[in-house]
Write an enzyme that holds these catalytic residues in place. Structure first.
Site, PDB file in Angstrom:
ATOM      1  N   HIS A 140      -8.374  -4.821  -0.798  1.00 38.37           N
ATOM      2  CA  HIS A 140      -6.723  -4.084  -0.625  1.00 38.37           C
ATOM      3  C   HIS A 140      -6.117  -5.116   0.621  1.00 38.37           C
ATOM      4  O   HIS A 140      -4.908  -5.229   0.534  1.00 38.37           O
ATOM      5  CB  HIS A 140      -7.051  -2.598  -0.370  1.00 38.37           C
ATOM      6  CG  HIS A 140      -5.737  -2.014  -0.281  1.00 38.37           C
ATOM      7  ND1 HIS A 140      -4.791  -2.094  -1.338  1.00 38.37           N
ATOM      8  CD2 HIS A 140      -5.105  -1.261   0.910  1.00 38.37           C
ATOM      9  CE1 HIS A 140      -3.770  -1.348  -0.649  1.00 38.37           C
ATOM     10  NE2 HIS A 140      -3.771  -1.005   0.598  1.00 38.37           N
ATOM     11  N   SER A 158       0.720  -1.308   0.059  1.00 32.01           N
ATOM     12  CA  SER A 158       0.050   0.071  -0.090  1.00 32.01           C
ATOM     13  C   SER A 158       0.928   1.362   0.140  1.00 32.01           C
ATOM     14  O   SER A 158       1.714   1.322  -0.885  1.00 32.01           O
ATOM     15  CB  SER A 158      -1.031   0.049   1.361  1.00 32.01           C
ATOM     16  OG  SER A 158      -1.889   0.983   0.929  1.00 32.01           O
ATOM     17  N   ASP A 211      -8.459  -5.885  -5.100  1.00 28.99           N
ATOM     18  CA  ASP A 211      -8.187  -4.693  -4.830  1.00 28.99           C
ATOM     19  C   ASP A 211      -9.104  -3.480  -5.492  1.00 28.99           C
ATOM     20  O   ASP A 211      -8.765  -3.313  -6.732  1.00 28.99           O
ATOM     21  CB  ASP A 211      -6.733  -4.367  -4.802  1.00 28.99           C
ATOM     22  CG  ASP A 211      -6.158  -3.294  -4.105  1.00 28.99           C
ATOM     23  OD1 ASP A 211      -7.013  -2.098  -3.774  1.00 28.99           O
ATOM     24  OD2 ASP A 211      -5.151  -3.350  -3.317  1.00 28.99           O
TER      25      ASP A 211
END
EC number: 2.3.1.31
Lengths: 405, 405
Positions: A384, A175, A355
């Site tokens: 995600h 991320s 995601d």
């Protein structure tokens, strides 16, 4: 690095006892850096990417394992938006956010590699941030500079210098941690041998900026925001967090709910909660103000409550806006040019198939521009957050493509 | 219906002059209902689905075309969350939100059909809502009852009675309008011959509830919300909107930004805005409070500003919570049972292929449970709002499957 740079060992809340610090020279072998214990490097004055200045910036970090004599086994592991340096348990009693993925014999094997995890500047986990004490003794608050991921990288380079790491074996993260990893490769290409950006993007997109804008606005709308200067006292002990339970906790809670939806998936929410009412509550009542909650509402309330108990709202603003600013191509001739110039680095681009915050298509495009091998997928319906919940799925790819020595 | 029910003609803001009203009997032929002019039916007292009560509920509506002698050509057209009864221009100078899709010779052909579009109870477009004057002369505000889509349907049934429409040829709508259409079929199956739910769901899912919760919380967080009682004066003229420019406009703006993202798509945002800065602004500055906006931020600001100029925050809350409550299976043995019982109604289920608020899979499941024919798709990269921007793509399917007589 200035000669006055030193490491200061600090305690994490409750369970971690302070450890002795040392000078960079003393720490070169790093034998006495206990795994998973927070330390702080004072890096001196710093001028930010967008023009702000601070007289002194501390960078907090933890390490696992031992740097070898050639300093060739150092791995830089970068946390996500509300993450922190405590990746794995190590000597501490407190669980880390990637326990099992990082440790002795784990996919990121701390028996073989020296893993370093810094806390991002602007945050609230030991590195200097808006809740830290300014020279006047008050918290920086609204005076904290606009921060970019490039600032994080440049300050982490000072940490690398202090640790005696000229070149990272691998820089990796998920991320925003993946965005930071890619920014490392673009900022210091000669200091990165391998790079693993997971579930991320080379440049925050319009939609990612849009989701972020709403979150920052919710925090600033909160009447307790006070223009950002809501602290009763700054965080003076490194590792302490100012602003917990005060300031715009309701606005921060809304921001977290918003973000959390983007971290998960419709499929997961439907399977876990459906349209069920929270136990003992009734979503139907004569007046809106009297109604009970659906389970999904209670769940989001819980997620919001957890975050506001550990994170400062100003730090959330600073780091969220840093992520909005993320674009490895800025000032470097664009994405294609900079990513195309990194052919000497071994990349492993990874994505989560479900995601919907960092769409897999963005990872595919990134890999194409990098000339990297195939994108490795975490397969999960969760969205995600699969980069946290299902990281083990990358173990094989890491073994084949990154940790081959 | 009570004998005192009457239609009252009212003016829309500025361009629409008032028209004479009439009794239900006088209006049966509907010859003198000018197309696209707002009127109001007083329906008397009403007890809401979830227990609240009002002494008097008005339902505003517009019509196009003429009801035939057999009253067999009436089409009920239901608006979306922030929609209103002004679907098409008609005799008015003001553009409607589905101009070109509804009109003489259009896919919904007002030369052949008598089209009726009511404003939803709880809203702010002429029907009684939280900004309307209560018997004490103040706006209802926080006293307005929790409303469900079943309330909307039951009050619209009173309108149908007054207009002399026993059975609708077709009930149709998009987004929340589609949810209302499906709720009509489930509540009054004997009064619906054909039903066209577009880009919608048979029951709001956990994720749809989650997005809605955030929006309602942003409004309630605004210091100007005042518990819902922020009106300087109620809306006394039907068609007028109380609360514009006062109350929680910042919170409503955040809610709208949030909703708007779910109405569009990443692909569209990327193509339109990318990471461009707004003209004359710089997203990089020494302090966060000094930075300029990205184009996508300016765009969302614009969307928020447009909505707060025409919509009351309390009405947004009431209708959003009504949509959260949406479940045609509630109290009826579940979705499969109720949808499986509607085989006598001709359904056309339609979806937008890029919709990420009402996922196409939900429409497929709905069609399967209804035993309806294939889902008809609007193909566009724009996302959910395709039901507005690209409705014309449904013209052929409507001609083949619905407007065949």
């Amino acid at each position: 690095m200035t000669p006055t740079d030193t490491f200061t060992a600090v305690s994490r809340p409750a369970s971690n006892a302070p450890r002795p610090g040392g000078t960079p020279a003393e720490l070169a072998g790093a034998e006495h850096l206990a795994d998973g214990m927070l330390r702080v490097l004072s890096t001196g004055p710093y001028t930010f990417d967008a023009g702000g200045q601070l007289d002194a910036v501390d960078i907090a970090f933890e390490t696992w394992g031992t740097l070898n004599a050639q300093a060739s086994n150092a791995v830089l592991l970068l946390h996500a938006l509300t993450g922190d340096p405590h990746v794995a348990r190590g000597s501490s009693e407190e669980a880390g956010w990637w326990d099992g993925f990082v440790g002795p014999g784990a996919p990121i094997d701390t028996d073989r590699y020296f893993v370093v995890a810094p806390g991002m500047v602007g945050g609230c986990n030991g590195s200097t941030g808006p809740g830290s004490a300014a020279p006047d003794g008050r918290a920086y608050g609204s005076r904290f500079p606009l921060t970019t991921l490039r600032d994080a990288v440049r300050l982490e380079a000072r940490l690398a210098d202090a640790l005696g790491v000229d070149v990272w074996h691998t820089v990796l993260g998920g991320s925003m941690g993946g965005a930071r990893a890619l920014e490392w490769a673009a900022t210091f290409p000669e200091r990165v041998q391998r790079c693993v950006p997971i579930a991320t993007t080379a440049a925050s997109t319009a939609e990612q900026i849009a989701f972020a804008q709403i979150q920052t606005q919710a925090i600033r709308l909160d009447p307790r925001f006070d223009g950002g200067d809501y602290y009763s006292a700054p965080a003076t002990a490194p590792g302490g967090v100012a602003g917990l339970g005060e300031g715009p906790v309701a606005g921060l809670g809304i921001a977290r709910r918003m973000a959390h939806i983007t971290y998960r998936s419709d499929v997961e929410f439907h399977a876990r909660f459906g349209r069920q009412a929270q136990a003992g509550e009734d979503p139907y009542a004569a007046l809106p103000g009297e109604r009970g909650r659906y389970q999904i509402e209670s769940y989001l309330d819980h997620q919001a409550g957890k975050l506001v108990g550990r994170f400062d709202a100003n730090a959330y603003l600073i780091i969220t806006e840093a992520l909005m600013s993320h674009d490895v191509g800025r000032g470097r001739g664009g994405l294609a040019r900079v990513l195309g110039s990194l052919g000497h680095i071994q990349f492993l681009v990874a994505a989560v198939d479900s995601d919907r915050l960092y769409w897999p298509a963005q990872s595919e495009e990134m890999a194409r521009l990098l000339g990297a091998g195939p994108v490795e997928y975490i397969t999960t319906p969760i969205g995600h957050d699969g980069f946290l919940t299902d990281a083990q799925q990358l173990a094989g790819a890491l073994r084949r493509r990154i940790f081959t020595d």
